[in-house]
Enzyme design. Structure first.
Site, PDB file in Angstrom:
ATOM      1  N   TYR A  74      69.070 -55.303 -14.631  1.00 26.09           N
ATOM      2  CA  TYR A  74      68.648 -55.971 -15.869  1.00 26.09           C
ATOM      3  C   TYR A  74      69.755 -56.866 -16.420  1.00 26.09           C
ATOM      4  O   TYR A  74      69.495 -57.958 -16.923  1.00 26.09           O
ATOM      5  CB  TYR A  74      68.181 -54.947 -16.905  1.00 26.09           C
ATOM      6  CG  TYR A  74      66.772 -54.491 -16.622  1.00 26.09           C
ATOM      7  CD1 TYR A  74      66.510 -53.387 -15.802  1.00 26.09           C
ATOM      8  CD2 TYR A  74      65.679 -55.205 -17.107  1.00 26.09           C
ATOM      9  CE1 TYR A  74      65.224 -53.002 -15.499  1.00 26.09           C
ATOM     10  CE2 TYR A  74      64.382 -54.821 -16.810  1.00 26.09           C
ATOM     11  CZ  TYR A  74      64.155 -53.722 -16.004  1.00 26.09           C
ATOM     12  OH  TYR A  74      62.862 -53.359 -15.695  1.00 26.09           O
ATOM     13  N   HIS A 125      55.585 -56.895 -23.213  1.00 17.08           N
ATOM     14  CA  HIS A 125      56.400 -56.048 -22.330  1.00 17.08           C
ATOM     15  C   HIS A 125      57.848 -55.967 -22.786  1.00 17.08           C
ATOM     16  O   HIS A 125      58.720 -55.610 -21.997  1.00 17.08           O
ATOM     17  CB  HIS A 125      56.308 -56.574 -20.888  1.00 17.08           C
ATOM     18  CG  HIS A 125      54.935 -56.408 -20.302  1.00 17.08           C
ATOM     19  ND1 HIS A 125      54.474 -57.207 -19.284  1.00 17.08           N
ATOM     20  CD2 HIS A 125      53.931 -55.565 -20.614  1.00 17.08           C
ATOM     21  CE1 HIS A 125      53.229 -56.841 -18.978  1.00 17.08           C
ATOM     22  NE2 HIS A 125      52.882 -55.851 -19.780  1.00 17.08           N
ATOM     23  N   GLY A 197      50.191 -69.068 -15.691  1.00 22.56           N
ATOM     24  CA  GLY A 197      51.275 -68.507 -14.887  1.00 22.56           C
ATOM     25  C   GLY A 197      51.263 -67.011 -14.736  1.00 22.56           C
ATOM     26  O   GLY A 197      52.295 -66.359 -14.842  1.00 22.56           O
ATOM     27  N   SER A 199      49.638 -63.656 -12.309  1.00 23.46           N
ATOM     28  CA  SER A 199      48.872 -63.216 -11.137  1.00 23.46           C
ATOM     29  C   SER A 199      47.663 -62.404 -11.583  1.00 23.46           C
ATOM     30  O   SER A 199      46.742 -62.184 -10.814  1.00 23.46           O
ATOM     31  CB  SER A 199      49.755 -62.351 -10.235  1.00 23.46           C
ATOM     32  OG  SER A 199      50.212 -61.222 -10.988  1.00 23.46           O
TER      33      SER A 199
HETATM   34  C1  BV8 Z   1      50.513 -48.485 -18.105  1.00 18.45           C
HETATM   35  C2  BV8 Z   1      58.727 -55.464 -17.914  1.00 18.45           C
HETATM   36  C3  BV8 Z   1      49.841 -46.285 -18.303  1.00 18.45           C
HETATM   37  C4  BV8 Z   1      59.677 -54.861 -16.952  1.00 18.45           C
HETATM   38  C5  BV8 Z   1      56.561 -55.401 -16.766  1.00 18.45           C
HETATM   39  C6  BV8 Z   1      46.416 -49.653 -10.144  1.00 18.45           C
HETATM   40  C7  BV8 Z   1      45.479 -50.532 -10.674  1.00 18.45           C
HETATM   41  C8  BV8 Z   1      45.628 -51.057 -11.949  1.00 18.45           C
HETATM   42  C9  BV8 Z   1      46.729 -50.701 -12.733  1.00 18.45           C
HETATM   43  C10 BV8 Z   1      47.642 -49.822 -12.198  1.00 18.45           C
HETATM   44  C11 BV8 Z   1      47.507 -49.300 -10.931  1.00 18.45           C
HETATM   45  N1  BV8 Z   1      48.577 -48.504 -10.690  1.00 18.45           N
HETATM   46  C12 BV8 Z   1      49.372 -48.491 -11.763  1.00 18.45           C
HETATM   47  C13 BV8 Z   1      48.808 -49.277 -12.704  1.00 18.45           C
HETATM   48  C14 BV8 Z   1      49.299 -49.542 -14.041  1.00 18.45           C
HETATM   49  C15 BV8 Z   1      50.412 -50.575 -13.996  1.00 18.45           C
HETATM   50  C16 BV8 Z   1      49.977 -51.801 -13.248  1.00 18.45           C
HETATM   51  O1  BV8 Z   1      49.256 -52.635 -13.757  1.00 18.45           O
HETATM   52  N2  BV8 Z   1      50.479 -51.925 -11.995  1.00 18.45           N
HETATM   53  C17 BV8 Z   1      50.132 -53.074 -11.189  1.00 18.45           C
HETATM   54  C18 BV8 Z   1      51.369 -53.512 -10.372  1.00 18.45           C
HETATM   55  C19 BV8 Z   1      48.991 -52.704 -10.252  1.00 18.45           C
HETATM   56  N3  BV8 Z   1      50.634 -50.927 -15.376  1.00 18.45           N
HETATM   57  C20 BV8 Z   1      51.513 -50.215 -16.084  1.00 18.45           C
HETATM   58  O2  BV8 Z   1      52.200 -49.322 -15.618  1.00 18.45           O
HETATM   59  C21 BV8 Z   1      51.575 -50.545 -17.559  1.00 18.45           C
HETATM   60  N4  BV8 Z   1      51.513 -49.319 -18.287  1.00 18.45           N
HETATM   61  O3  BV8 Z   1      49.551 -48.739 -17.443  1.00 18.45           O
HETATM   62  O4  BV8 Z   1      50.720 -47.299 -18.710  1.00 18.45           O
HETATM   63  C22 BV8 Z   1      49.679 -45.409 -19.437  1.00 18.45           C
HETATM   64  C23 BV8 Z   1      48.459 -45.372 -20.082  1.00 18.45           C
HETATM   65  C24 BV8 Z   1      48.294 -44.489 -21.118  1.00 18.45           C
HETATM   66  C25 BV8 Z   1      49.365 -43.702 -21.541  1.00 18.45           C
HETATM   67  C26 BV8 Z   1      50.603 -43.779 -20.892  1.00 18.45           C
HETATM   68  C27 BV8 Z   1      50.785 -44.651 -19.846  1.00 18.45           C
HETATM   69  C28 BV8 Z   1      52.900 -51.220 -17.903  1.00 18.45           C
HETATM   70  C29 BV8 Z   1      52.967 -52.569 -17.232  1.00 18.45           C
HETATM   71  C30 BV8 Z   1      54.203 -53.313 -17.730  1.00 18.45           C
HETATM   72  C31 BV8 Z   1      55.260 -53.315 -16.631  1.00 18.45           C
HETATM   73  N5  BV8 Z   1      56.404 -54.132 -17.058  1.00 18.45           N
HETATM   74  N6  BV8 Z   1      57.620 -56.102 -17.195  1.00 18.45           N
HETATM   75  C32 BV8 Z   1      60.461 -55.935 -16.238  1.00 18.45           C
HETATM   76  O5  BV8 Z   1      60.160 -57.132 -16.382  1.00 18.45           O
HETATM   77  O6  BV8 Z   1      61.403 -55.555 -15.519  1.00 18.45           O
HETATM   78  S1  BV8 Z   1      55.359 -56.214 -15.910  1.00 18.45           S
HETATM   79  C33 BV8 Z   1      56.106 -57.374 -14.923  1.00 18.45           C
HETATM   80  O7  BV8 Z   1      55.163 -57.698 -13.948  1.00 18.45           O
HETATM   81  C34 BV8 Z   1      56.374 -58.704 -15.595  1.00 18.45           C
HETATM   82  O8  BV8 Z   1      56.884 -58.584 -16.874  1.00 18.45           O
HETATM   83  C35 BV8 Z   1      55.062 -59.373 -15.581  1.00 18.45           C
HETATM   84  O9  BV8 Z   1      54.381 -59.104 -16.768  1.00 18.45           O
HETATM   85  C36 BV8 Z   1      54.355 -58.691 -14.470  1.00 18.45           C
HETATM   86  C37 BV8 Z   1      54.116 -59.610 -13.331  1.00 18.45           C
HETATM   87  O10 BV8 Z   1      53.018 -60.292 -13.683  1.00 18.45           O
HETATM   88  P1  BV8 Z   1      53.081 -61.891 -13.804  1.00 18.45           P
HETATM   89  O11 BV8 Z   1      53.695 -62.259 -15.089  1.00 18.45           O
HETATM   90  O12 BV8 Z   1      51.714 -62.362 -13.523  1.00 18.45           O
HETATM   91  O13 BV8 Z   1      54.072 -62.382 -12.687  1.00 18.45           O
HETATM   92  P2  BV8 Z   1      53.764 -62.436 -11.146  1.00 18.45           P
HETATM   93  O14 BV8 Z   1      55.065 -62.627 -10.477  1.00 18.45           O
HETATM   94  O15 BV8 Z   1      52.897 -61.288 -10.763  1.00 18.45           O
HETATM   95  O16 BV8 Z   1      52.870 -63.754 -10.974  1.00 18.45           O
HETATM   96  C38 BV8 Z   1      53.453 -64.999 -11.257  1.00 18.45           C
HETATM   97  C39 BV8 Z   1      52.311 -65.989 -11.304  1.00 18.45           C
HETATM   98  O17 BV8 Z   1      52.854 -67.265 -11.649  1.00 18.45           O
HETATM   99  C40 BV8 Z   1      51.623 -66.151  -9.975  1.00 18.45           C
HETATM  100  O18 BV8 Z   1      50.230 -66.195 -10.174  1.00 18.45           O
HETATM  101  C41 BV8 Z   1      52.121 -67.509  -9.481  1.00 18.45           C
HETATM  102  O19 BV8 Z   1      51.141 -68.193  -8.717  1.00 18.45           O
HETATM  103  C42 BV8 Z   1      52.322 -68.226 -10.770  1.00 18.45           C
HETATM  104  N7  BV8 Z   1      53.295 -69.327 -10.734  1.00 18.45           N
HETATM  105  C43 BV8 Z   1      54.368 -69.473  -9.909  1.00 18.45           C
HETATM  106  N8  BV8 Z   1      54.997 -70.649 -10.218  1.00 18.45           N
HETATM  107  C44 BV8 Z   1      54.310 -71.218 -11.251  1.00 18.45           C
HETATM  108  C45 BV8 Z   1      53.238 -70.376 -11.582  1.00 18.45           C
HETATM  109  N9  BV8 Z   1      52.357 -70.678 -12.565  1.00 18.45           N
HETATM  110  C46 BV8 Z   1      52.547 -71.832 -13.225  1.00 18.45           C
HETATM  111  N10 BV8 Z   1      53.562 -72.683 -12.984  1.00 18.45           N
HETATM  112  C47 BV8 Z   1      54.453 -72.413 -11.998  1.00 18.45           C
HETATM  113  N11 BV8 Z   1      55.462 -73.286 -11.742  1.00 18.45           N
END
Ligand code: BV8
Ligand code: ZN
Length: 250
Positions: A74, A125, A197, A199
């Site tokens: 971090y 987040h 931006g 996924s």
């Molecule tokens: C919770 C902080 C439970 C930390 C982050 C199975 C199915 C569904 C859900 C789950 C599952 N298994 C587990 C889960 C839950 C889990 C989850 O969703 N997992 C995913 C991976 C499947 N979620 C959680 O755990 C959440 N909490 O569910 O709690 C609970 C419920 C009740 C009571 C108690 C507990 C917490 C989720 C938060 C995690 N923390 N960030 C850190 O940053 O270190 S999330 C982290 O990933 C980022 O902050 C960001 O938010 C996320 C990634 O998502 P994106 O922002 O979309 O980024 P990504 O890289 O994925 O995509 C980038 C996009 O940009 C792409 O589309 C790309 O094409 C595009 N792009 C690239 N270049 C450009 C562009 N767009 C425009 N212009 C460009 N130039």
């Protein structure tokens, strides 16, 4: 019709939706900061971190298993963010907010919307510049200031002595209740949701555009690649945020 005609038509349709909107939610993910030089979360794990899965490192278990490793990850991301600037997409979103009632909801922890002048961005987040007490005694503060006062890695909570941790939402953790409630309310009240931006893979944040749609909002999605929520969109504008947002908004 070739791709560029379709892109031009999509941009024109998105512009028309922005022009007609009275209450907008802009929902952003890591892609809006990509052109500022901040790797998206999926490819944030470069170099030393490449051998880890984000879903493993960005968890309390990951931190407790190796506090110095995760604190250093971090700290290096915080350093990287500090040397980055908001980009044309952040600036366009700030201009939009000055013209039309707009709530910005972000999944990003980089603080760039606020640095671009956006008012009250909702940081679902958390924020990588902040630290908080691992033991939950309530202390939170500026992570770099804490590091200056306590050179241990990780530094300790100045109130109770437990480890400090980044003030971000890890996988498996609840989102902060107030920001979530504000974000949900804004989506229910919006007549347009502009998604930039993301996924669309991380829940519950990725569910916000469907909440807006269910409440009657039109949905525009901006990004260079398909996302998991494209089927929600009235209009998908394929392109980079920095290229698409200014012409869409100005
Ligand atoms: C919770 C902080 C439970 C930390 C982050 C199975 C199915 C569904 C859900 C789950 C599952 N298994 C587990 C889960 C839950 C889990 C989850 O969703 N997992 C995913 C991976 C499947 N979620 C959680 O755990 C959440 N909490 O569910 O709690 C609970 C419920 C009740 C009571 C108690 C507990 C917490 C989720 C938060 C995690 N923390 N960030 C850190 O940053 O270190 S999330 C982290 O990933 C980022 O902050 C960001 O938010 C996320 C990634 O998502 P994106 O922002 O979309 O980024 P990504 O890289 O994925 O995509 C980038 C996009 O940009 C792409 O589309 C790309 O094409 C595009 N792009 C690239 N270049 C450009 C562009 N767009 C425009 N212009 C460009 N130039
Ligand atoms: Zn404490």
């Amino acid at each position: 019709m070739n791709a560029s005609d379709a892109d031009r038509d999509a941009l024109a349709a998105a512009r028309a939706l922005v022009a007609d909107a009275a209450r907008i939610v802009v929902f952003t993910g890591a892609g809006v900061s990509a052109e500022s030089g901040i790797p998206t979360f999926r490819d944030a794990l470069t170099g030393l971190w490449a051998r880890f899965q984000p879903e493993r490192l960005a968890t309390e278990e990951g931190f407790v298993a190796d506090p110095p490793l995760v604190w250093r990850w971090y700290a290096s991301r915080r350093e990287a963010v500090r040397s980055c600037q908001p980009n044309a997409a952040h600036d366009a979103i700030t201009r939009l907010q000055r013209r039309i009632a707009t709530t910005v909801v972000t999944q990003n922890v980089d603080g760039l919307h606020r640095r671009a002048g956006t008012v009250d961005p909702i940081e679902l987040h958390g924020n990588i510049a902040r630290a908080k007490c691992l033991a939950g005694c309530g202390w939170t503060g500026d992570a770099s200031a804490l590091e200056a006062a306590d050179t241990r890695i990780p530094p300790h909570c100045p109130v109770c002595g437990a480890f400090a941790r980044p003030d971000v939402v890890w996988f498996g953790e609840m989102l902060p209740p107030d920001p979530w409630a504000c974000a949900e309310a804004a989506c229910r009240a919006a007549d347009l949701c502009v998604v930039v931006g993301t996924s669309g893979l991380v829940h519950p944040a990725a569910g916000l555009p469907s909440i807006a749609r269910a409440a009657g909002a039109a949905v525009v999605i901006v990004g260079p690649e398909d996302s998991a929520i494209d089927d929600l969109a009235d209009v998908v504008v394929r392109g980079r945020a920095g290229d698409v947002m200014p012409p869409m908004i100005d």
